[in-house]
Enzyme design. Sequence first.
Site, PDB file in Angstrom:
ATOM      1  N   LYS A  74       5.393  26.588  83.314  1.00  0.00           N
ATOM      2  CA  LYS A  74       5.464  27.040  84.703  1.00  0.00           C
ATOM      3  C   LYS A  74       4.061  27.247  85.269  1.00  0.00           C
ATOM      4  CE  LYS A  74       7.957  30.669  87.331  1.00  0.00           C
ATOM      5  NZ  LYS A  74       8.838  31.838  87.137  1.00  0.00           N
ATOM      6  N   SER A 149      13.088  31.836  89.677  1.00  0.00           N
ATOM      7  CA  SER A 149      11.957  31.114  90.223  1.00  0.00           C
ATOM      8  C   SER A 149      11.464  29.984  89.321  1.00  0.00           C
ATOM      9  CB  SER A 149      10.803  32.108  90.447  1.00  0.00           C
ATOM     10  OG  SER A 149      10.374  32.682  89.218  1.00  0.00           O
ATOM     11  N   SER A 173      14.708  34.951  86.329  1.00  0.00           N
ATOM     12  CA  SER A 173      14.086  33.678  86.701  1.00  0.00           C
ATOM     13  C   SER A 173      14.051  32.621  85.613  1.00  0.00           C
ATOM     14  CB  SER A 173      12.662  33.926  87.210  1.00  0.00           C
ATOM     15  OG  SER A 173      12.687  34.603  88.435  1.00  0.00           O
TER      16      SER A 173
END
Length: 472
Positions: A74, A149, A173
Amino acid sequence: MQTIQELQAQLANGSTTAEKLAQASLEKIESTKNLNAYISVLNDRALERAKESDKRRAEGKSLGDLDGIPVAVKDNMCLTGTRTTAASKILDNFVAPYTATALEKLEAAGAIIVGKTNMDEFAMGSSNETSYYGPVKNPLDESRVPGGSSGGSAVAVASGTVPCALGSDTGGSIRQPAACTGVVGLKPTYGRVSRYGLLAYASSLDQIGPFGSTVRDCATLLGAICGIDPHDNTTSTRPTEDFTAKLGTGVKGKVIGVPKEYFAEGLDAECKAAIENMLKKMEAEGATIKEVSLPHISYAVSSYYIIATAEASSNLSRYDGVRYGYRSPEAKKLFDLYAKSRSEGFGKEVQRRILLGSYVLSAGFYDAYYVQAQKVRRLITDDFTEAFKTCDVIASPTMPGLPLKCGMNESDPMAVYLSDIYTVSLNLAGLPGVSVPCGMAGGLPVGLQWIGKPFQEADLLAVAEATEKLAK
C-alpha cells in the site's frame, strides 16, 4: 496468480525463476491498468531484486518461503527512493528517505516489491474513491467499489497481479476490501507489526497486515513482517511465531461465539444466510456455537470516528507546506502558506475528517466528545474480554451487505461510514481479525470475519483456514 507455496515449489524445481515471476507480475499489472490498483510500478527495482534472488537460489542460499515472490504494498508505507503518496496531492512528489520496518523485513525475507498500490487518500475512506489518482475498480463487478482504504492491495491480489500484498487497517481497511473482492485479509493484534514508516492516520488504531488468496499465504506473510522494533515503542516484545503451525487442525472442540448484536437488523438477508450456513458446517465439524453479547457495540462507530479523526487532526498537522510535500504557489504570507497549501493539497474527505477531529479536540468539546469516546472504547474492550471467557473465537459478518455501488461516497457518505460497522470495534480493542470468503450472495462473495484473542493469530488463522476449506 498462484499461491506462495505453489510458486515456491516451481522455484525449487527450476521450472521458473524469480525474474520470470517478477516479469509476469509486471506484465499482469500492465494488462489490468483499467482497474487502477497501482500508483507506482517499480519495474527496474523489482527485476534487479529478482535477479539477486535467483543468484541466491543458485548458490543454495535461499532466504525462505518469500524469496523471489512478487508482493505489492500500500502506498502509505515508506520505501527508500520511491514515491510514497498516501494517494494524496499533498504528497504527490514525496520520495521516501527511509524504509518502513515491515517492508524492510519483507525484503530481508527475499520478497520482490513490484509496486505501490492505490488507496483512499491518507487511508480515509471505505470505498477507495477518495484517492487523488482516481478510484480503484472491483474486478468482480466494476460497478461496485472494491472497499477501502486498502482497495488497491485487495484488487492487486484478486486480479492476480501478485499472490499477496500488504495493506493497513485503521477501522476495517484490510478486512472490508478483502470481503469486497473475495480474498483473505488479516488485521493483526495492535503491536504485532511495527508502524514505523507507515504514514499515520490514527496512531492508536493503525495496523499493517497481509492480503492473500489463501489463509496460508496471509500466515506466511505475517510471519515475515511481525516482531519487536526499537523504532516503534508500541510493538509487542513477544517473539516471532510460525503462524502456519496450527493450520489444518480444524475446528473440532472449538467454541465459536456469535454476538447477538451482530445478527440483528441491518444485516443483508442473503449475507446473513451465507454466514449462518457456514456456522452450521462448522458445527457439523465438531465446533460448538454459543451466543455471546457485546452490549456496547452499538457505540463503536461513533466512538471510532471521534477518536480516529482526533488523531488524524493531530497527525496531519505536519503537512503544512513548509517542510515537505505540496506548497501552494499562491501563498504570499505565512498564514496563507499553511491555509492554501492544506486546502489545495488535501481532498474533501481528508478535510472533513481533520475539521471533525479539530472540533472534538477543541477546549469546549474535548470532555464531551473525545474523553467520552475513550471511555466507550474501554467498555467495548471489556465486552470482548468478557465474551472470550466463554468462547475461543468470535464470528461476525465483515460487512452489512454486498459492496456498495460506485459513487455513494458522494451521494450517501453515511452509508459508506456504516459499511465499517462490524470492523471498527476490533481496532478500538486492538484485537486480531481476519475476513475469509464463506459463500455467495447476489453473485458476489460474502466475507465472514473471525475475531481472535489478543496475540492468538495462529489459533485464529486455523479457524479461518477451516472456513476456507468448507467454503469450497
